[in-house]
Motif scaffolding. Structure first.
Motif, PDB file in Angstrom:
ATOM      1  N   ILE A   1       0.851  -1.184   0.000  1.00 10.87           N
ATOM      2  CA  ILE A   1       0.000   0.000   0.000  1.00 10.87           C
ATOM      3  C   ILE A   1       0.896   1.246   0.000  1.00 10.87           C
ATOM      4  N   ASN A   2       0.591   2.188  -0.887  1.00 15.67           N
ATOM      5  CA  ASN A   2       1.321   3.461  -0.932  1.00 15.67           C
ATOM      6  C   ASN A   2       0.502   4.541  -0.234  1.00 15.67           C
ATOM      7  N   VAL A   3       1.147   5.258   0.666  1.00 16.85           N
ATOM      8  CA  VAL A   3       0.473   6.331   1.402  1.00 16.85           C
ATOM      9  C   VAL A   3       1.260   7.628   1.219  1.00 16.85           C
ATOM     10  N   ASN A   4       0.566   8.696   0.861  1.00 19.03           N
ATOM     11  CA  ASN A   4       1.225   9.995   0.681  1.00 19.03           C
ATOM     12  C   ASN A   4       1.460  10.676   2.023  1.00 19.03           C
ATOM     13  N   LEU A   5       2.660  11.221   2.185  1.00 19.65           N
ATOM     14  CA  LEU A   5       2.970  12.000   3.384  1.00 19.65           C
ATOM     15  C   LEU A   5       3.203  13.437   2.967  1.00 19.65           C
ATOM     16  N   SER A   6       2.615  14.344   3.727  1.00 21.67           N
ATOM     17  CA  SER A   6       2.823  15.758   3.443  1.00 21.67           C
ATOM     18  C   SER A   6       4.100  16.247   4.136  1.00 21.67           C
ATOM     19  N   ALA A   7       4.688  17.296   3.584  1.00 19.26           N
ATOM     20  CA  ALA A   7       5.900  17.893   4.184  1.00 19.26           C
ATOM     21  C   ALA A   7       5.640  18.290   5.633  1.00 19.26           C
ATOM     22  N   ILE A   8       4.420  18.703   5.926  1.00 15.46           N
ATOM     23  CA  ILE A   8       4.068  19.106   7.298  1.00 15.46           C
ATOM     24  C   ILE A   8       4.144  17.900   8.235  1.00 15.46           C
ATOM     25  N   GLN A   9       3.683  16.753   7.751  1.00 12.98           N
ATOM     26  CA  GLN A   9       3.739  15.547   8.590  1.00 12.98           C
ATOM     27  C   GLN A   9       5.173  15.162   8.931  1.00 12.98           C
ATOM     28  N   LEU A  10       6.082  15.429   7.983  1.00 13.94           N
ATOM     29  CA  LEU A  10       7.488  15.090   8.227  1.00 13.94           C
ATOM     30  C   LEU A  10       8.078  15.937   9.351  1.00 13.94           C
ATOM     31  N   LYS A  11       7.421  17.052   9.666  1.00 15.24           N
ATOM     32  CA  LYS A  11       7.908  17.903  10.758  1.00 15.24           C
ATOM     33  C   LYS A  11       7.297  17.518  12.096  1.00 15.24           C
ATOM     34  N   GLN A  12       6.330  16.604  12.064  1.00 20.15           N
ATOM     35  CA  GLN A  12       5.689  16.145  13.295  1.00 20.15           C
ATOM     36  C   GLN A  12       6.681  15.351  14.138  1.00 20.15           C
ATOM     37  N   VAL A  13       6.894  15.732  15.365  1.00 19.90           N
ATOM     38  CA  VAL A  13       7.914  15.046  16.169  1.00 19.90           C
ATOM     39  C   VAL A  13       7.558  13.588  16.450  1.00 19.90           C
ATOM     40  N   ASP A  14       6.256  13.294  16.498  1.00 17.22           N
ATOM     41  CA  ASP A  14       5.869  11.926  16.847  1.00 17.22           C
ATOM     42  C   ASP A  14       5.559  11.063  15.618  1.00 17.22           C
ATOM     43  N   LEU A  15       5.992  11.522  14.425  1.00 17.29           N
ATOM     44  CA  LEU A  15       5.631  10.795  13.196  1.00 17.29           C
ATOM     45  C   LEU A  15       6.098   9.330  13.217  1.00 17.29           C
ATOM     46  N   VAL A  16       7.375   9.126  13.535  1.00 13.45           N
ATOM     47  CA  VAL A  16       7.919   7.769  13.503  1.00 13.45           C
ATOM     48  C   VAL A  16       7.164   6.868  14.490  1.00 13.45           C
ATOM     49  N   LYS A  17       6.908   7.429  15.662  1.00  8.94           N
ATOM     50  CA  LYS A  17       6.184   6.677  16.686  1.00  8.94           C
ATOM     51  C   LYS A  17       4.773   6.320  16.214  1.00  8.94           C
ATOM     52  N   GLN A  18       4.136   7.302  15.562  1.00  9.27           N
ATOM     53  CA  GLN A  18       2.778   7.103  15.065  1.00  9.27           C
ATOM     54  C   GLN A  18       2.710   5.969  14.039  1.00  9.27           C
ATOM     55  N   ILE A  19       3.653   5.988  13.113  1.00 12.72           N
ATOM     56  CA  ILE A  19       3.680   4.958  12.076  1.00 12.72           C
ATOM     57  C   ILE A  19       3.933   3.579  12.697  1.00 12.72           C
ATOM     58  N   LYS A  20       4.850   3.565  13.644  1.00  5.58           N
ATOM     59  CA  LYS A  20       5.172   2.336  14.354  1.00  5.58           C
ATOM     60  C   LYS A  20       3.921   1.761  15.030  1.00  5.58           C
TER      61      LYS A  20
END
Ligand code: C2E
Ligand code: MG
Ligand code: MG
Ligand code: MG
Length: 278
Positions: free
Chosen positions: A119-138
């Motif tokens: 599955i391909n999911v688009n990430l916005s540049a703003i999401q990449l600045k989210q500090v908890d992004l990696v944790k969220q994906i995990k």
């Protein structure tokens, strides 16, 4: 007439400008509500493997859709930028990720023969600045029990070139989850050419504007070059926006691994994706 600051400088009050500000405000309120009340959903566009004689679905790109109760379908070209400007992209992005992984799980259990589906999911540049992004994906990967290698995150080229230089580290942290990274709309706008090798990218998605003028033979040269570049860096290539048989044939000749476009299918709702498993 409104005074606009400097001496003798005036702007004419523009009623259409006020209308658009009000319209935006209303739309922002609506999007906030729409997110909470299931007005958003995902459509899926198949990405086919071009290798071999038979086309095979390799992945689906999840694309956000918003059905407004009064205005009907609103284009992501309109509501994604709005979500980015208002911070709503964080909850929206999480919704998309969660929903997309849930759907992959459904496909995997209903069509178990095609276990390598992604599955391909688009990430916005703003999401990449989210500090908890990696944790969220995990967390989403854990909750949905998805093997990370079947999740492909699409980021745009401009994300590679954030000024603070932290993008290399962030992308490595994302890669460390075991997922795959794609550069979306490659070749338009920002050029990341000189630094592309620094990033842990698995796949380049050639922007569909490259295919638009390919009736002229010389315009294939650029496509050929991008494919060669990707391969020399150990990346695979998805051609976006394939609309004709001729384009498909040429892309196969050039060794492009994957293709997506109206020739195969537009994005469809989850029920309609069943046709690709028959
Ligand atoms: P994208 O990620 O580059 O997605 C591909 C877009 O090209 C989709 O438009 C798709 O419908 C369209 N497309 C696919 N094949 C063809 C073709 O053969 N010809 C033509 N003319 N168009 C084709 P869509 O769904 O309107 O999405 C537009 C953009 O909105 C996406 O571009 C993406 O940047 C953004 N977007 C959509 N959903 C999301 C999301 O969940 N999160 C984020 N951050 N952005 C999203
Ligand atoms: Mg995309
Ligand atoms: Mg794209
Ligand atoms: Mg695009």
């Amino acid at each position: 007439r409104a005074k606009a600051g400097g001496k003798n400088r005036y702007v004419v009050f523009d009623p259409t400008m006020q209308a658009s500000v009000l319209e935006r405000l209303a739309l922002e309120t609506d999007l906030r509500r729409g997110l909470d009340s299931n007005e958003l959903c995902l459509h899926y566009q198949p990405i086919f493997s071009l290798a071999g004689d038979q086309l095979q679905v390799s992945s689906f790109e999840a694309l956000a859709r918003w059905q407004h109760p009064e205005h009907g379908w609103i284009s992501p070209a309109k509501f994604i930028p709005l979500a980015e400007e208002t911070g709503l992209i964080s909850p929206l992005g999480l919704f998309v990720l969660q929903e997309a992984c849930d759907q992959l799980r459904v496909w995997q259990s209903e069509f178990a023969h095609n276990l390598s589906l992604s599955i391909n999911v688009n990430l916005s540049a703003i999401q990449l600045k989210q500090v908890d992004l990696v944790k969220q994906i995990k967390t989403v990967l854990k909750n949905t029990n998805i093997d990370p290698r079947y999740l492909k995150l699409e980021i745009t080229e401009s994300c590679l070139l954030q000024k603070n230089g932290s993008s290399v580290e962030l992308l490595h942290n994302l890669k460390a989850l075991g997922i795959q990274l794609c550069v979306d709309d490659f070749g338009v706008g920002y050029s990341s050419l000189s630094r592309l090798h620094e990033f842990p990218i698995d796949t380049l998605k050639i922007d569909r504007s490259f295919l638009r003028r390919t009736e002229e033979a010389k315009n294939w040269e650029t496509v050929k070059l991008v494919i060669a570049l990707a391969h020399s860096l150990g990346m695979t290539v998805v051609a976006e926006g394939i609309e004709t048989e001729k384009q498909l044939e040429q892309l196969k000749v050039l060794g492009c691994e994957y293709g997506q476009g109206y020739l195969f299918s537009p994005p469809v709702d989850n029920q309609a994706t069943k046709q690709f498993f028959e």
